[in-house]
Structure formats: structure tokens, C-alpha cells
Design a protein around this motif. Structure first.
Motif, PDB file in Angstrom:
ATOM      1  N   ALA A   1       4.580 -23.746  38.964  1.00  0.00           N
ATOM      2  CA  ALA A   1       5.258 -25.003  39.324  1.00  0.00           C
ATOM      3  C   ALA A   1       6.726 -24.705  39.656  1.00  0.00           C
ATOM      4  O   ALA A   1       7.287 -25.273  40.609  1.00  0.00           O
ATOM      5  N   SER A   2       7.345 -23.792  38.911  1.00  0.00           N
ATOM      6  CA  SER A   2       8.746 -23.426  39.205  1.00  0.00           C
ATOM      7  C   SER A   2       8.844 -22.748  40.575  1.00  0.00           C
ATOM      8  O   SER A   2       9.760 -23.032  41.347  1.00  0.00           O
ATOM      9  N   LEU A   3       7.890 -21.864  40.884  1.00  0.00           N
ATOM     10  CA  LEU A   3       7.938 -21.181  42.192  1.00  0.00           C
ATOM     11  C   LEU A   3       7.849 -22.204  43.327  1.00  0.00           C
ATOM     12  O   LEU A   3       8.576 -22.116  44.320  1.00  0.00           O
ATOM     13  N   ASN A   4       6.952 -23.182  43.155  1.00  0.00           N
ATOM     14  CA  ASN A   4       6.833 -24.246  44.166  1.00  0.00           C
ATOM     15  C   ASN A   4       8.171 -24.945  44.377  1.00  0.00           C
ATOM     16  O   ASN A   4       8.523 -25.320  45.488  1.00  0.00           O
ATOM     17  N   LYS A   5       8.907 -25.128  43.275  1.00  0.00           N
ATOM     18  CA  LYS A   5      10.180 -25.858  43.344  1.00  0.00           C
ATOM     19  C   LYS A   5      11.288 -24.983  43.949  1.00  0.00           C
ATOM     20  O   LYS A   5      12.065 -25.440  44.779  1.00  0.00           O
ATOM     21  N   TRP A   6      11.358 -23.725  43.532  1.00  0.00           N
ATOM     22  CA  TRP A   6      12.477 -22.860  43.953  1.00  0.00           C
ATOM     23  C   TRP A   6      12.335 -22.370  45.393  1.00  0.00           C
ATOM     24  O   TRP A   6      13.310 -21.969  46.023  1.00  0.00           O
ATOM     25  N   CYS A   7      11.111 -22.356  45.904  1.00  0.00           N
ATOM     26  CA  CYS A   7      10.874 -21.849  47.260  1.00  0.00           C
ATOM     27  C   CYS A   7      11.234 -22.940  48.282  1.00  0.00           C
ATOM     28  O   CYS A   7      10.925 -24.111  48.082  1.00  0.00           O
TER      29      CYS A   7
END
Ligand SMILES: C[S@@+](CC[C@H](N)C(=O)[O-])C[C@H]1O[C@@H](n2cnc3c(N)ncnc32)[C@H](O)[C@@H]1O
Length: 201
Positions: free
Chosen positions: A122-128
Motif C-alpha cells: 500500500a505504501s509503494l502504491n502511494k509513494w510511486c
């Protein structure tokens, strides 16, 4: 497992990973994946920098790991390959960046280690960035029944000794997190998964 204990386990493996960077036996998988990176790159759980030989020139890498010893080794690797890297010592599971920060996010052999891999996805989805890419090389549970059976049997011992899970359902997790998989390859009795994905819309 207690985080300090886990960090200690990885600290102790740093020398092995350091040697592996110089003699990368999994080059055939890492190179085609990591050479697709561009722009502002985040590499989570960078270890000793096994991917550093394969980054294209000009990328700006932010590399995170919670093991001090791994980061020391990765710093030597960055100097060796003249790579522009900012190192952050942190737990990826409690890290924060501004949304839409990175053009490329790279993870290799890291999702086996997290307590909550779905939180990290979920963090990767947000940071990308929305038009950015998420590049993964992860080991996980095989679709082959005999192999899967062995992975399930060996999992508790592997977690205790090496610090990672052998039987994570990598593709299932990606689907659950809503990543948009554009290309996938499966190798080594279907235990190694190479993924070229876009973040969840
Ligand atoms: C199996 S190694 C893989 C290293 C590297 N990515 C590679 O492909 O060789 C796992 C790495 O993840 C790091 N790691 C595991 N859990 C972590 C966490 N929650 N936060 C930060 N680093 C973590 C370990 O310290 C270790 O360097």
C-alpha cells in the motif's frame, strides 16, 4: 519475530550478501528488471546493493534498509559502481515519504521478510508517481504441488534461521494490493517471480 532479533540476523548475513554483489549468480533475472529503472528511484530493503551493477546511468537512488551492516556494504557498492545513492536506515514497514515521490520503486527478495507485506505494498502504491513503475523480483510459493509442500514444511525453520518466509503468495498479494501487472516472468520451479507493474490507480 522481534525486530531487533531480525535486524541482528540480517547484520550477520551482510558479508555473504557483500560477496554476492560481486558475483551475482542471479544476474539473468536482476539485469533485465533493474535496467528498466529511470528517474528518481526508491529501492526498499536494498541489502548489500546486489542491484547496483544494473542501474542505468543517471538514476538517483534512495536506498532503505534496517540493517546497519547491510548498508555499510551497500555504500561500498555504490562507490564501486559510481551510483548516486542516498541511504536511509529505517524499517520499511514504518517509513513515510510524500505521495507520488518516485518514478521507479525496486524491491528484490524483500517481501519474504515483512510482518505486513500488504501494508508495504500500500505504501509503494502511494509513494510511486501515477505514471511510475514498480519493479519486483520476489521469491514465493510455487504453483507446483510438490515444491509448495516442501516450502510449507521448511517455512518455520527458514524463518527462524534466515529471517524470511518461503511460502508467501507473491502474485496473490500483488493482486490484493491492486497493482497493475504489465509483465510477469516465473522461474526456478515457479518460485521466483519477476514483475513489471504500475501502481494502483
Ligand atoms: C533477503 S535480503 C535481500 C537484499 C537485497 N534486496 C537483494 O536483493 O539482495 C532482505 C533485506 O531486507 C532487509 N529488511 C528486511 N525487513 C526489513 C524491514 N522491515 N525494513 C528494512 N529492511 C528490511 C534486510 O536487512 C535485508 O538486507
Amino acid at each position: 519475530m522481534n525486530k531487533d532479533k531480525l535486524i541482528h540476523k540480517f547484520d550477520k548475513q551482510a558479508r555473504v550478501y557483500d560477496r554476492r554483489r560481486k558475483n551475482v549468480s542471479d544476474r539473468k533475472w536482476r539485469e533485465p528488471l533493474v535496467s528498466c529503472a529511470y528517474g528518481k528511484v526508491l529501492e526498499i530493503s536494498v541489502g548489500a546493493g546486489a542491484n547496483f551493477p544494473f542501474y542505468p546511468k543517471g538514476v538517483e537512488v534512495t536506498a532503505v534498509d534496517f540493517s546497519h551492516e547491510m548498508l555499510l556494504s551497500a555504500q561500498r557498492g555504490a562507490a564501486e559502481y559510481r551510483l548516486n545513492v542516498e541511504f536511509i536506515r529505517a524499517d520499511v514497514e514504518s517509513l513515510s515519504f510524500e505521495p507520488n515521490t518516485f518514478d521507479t520503486i525496486v524491491s528484490t527478495l524483500s517481501f519474504c521478510g515483512y510482518e505486513n507485506p500488504l501494508v508495504v505494498l500500500a505504501s509503494l502504491n502511494k509513494w510511486c508517481k501515477p505514471d511510475g513503475q514498480i519493479l519486483l523480483m520476489e521469491h514465493g510459493v510455487s504453483s507446483k504441488p510438490m515444491v509448495r509442500h516442501m516450502q510449507n514444511l521448511m517455512n518455520p525453520m527458514f524463518r527462524r534461521m534466515v529471517g524470511c518466509h518461503l511460502n508467501r503468495d507473491t502474485m496473490g498479494m500483488l493482486q490484493h494490493a491492486g497493482l497493475s501487472v504489465e509483465r510477469e516472468e516465473h522461474h526456478w520451479m515457479d518460485m521466483i517471480h519477476l514483475i513489471w507493474a504500475r501502481p494502483k490507480k
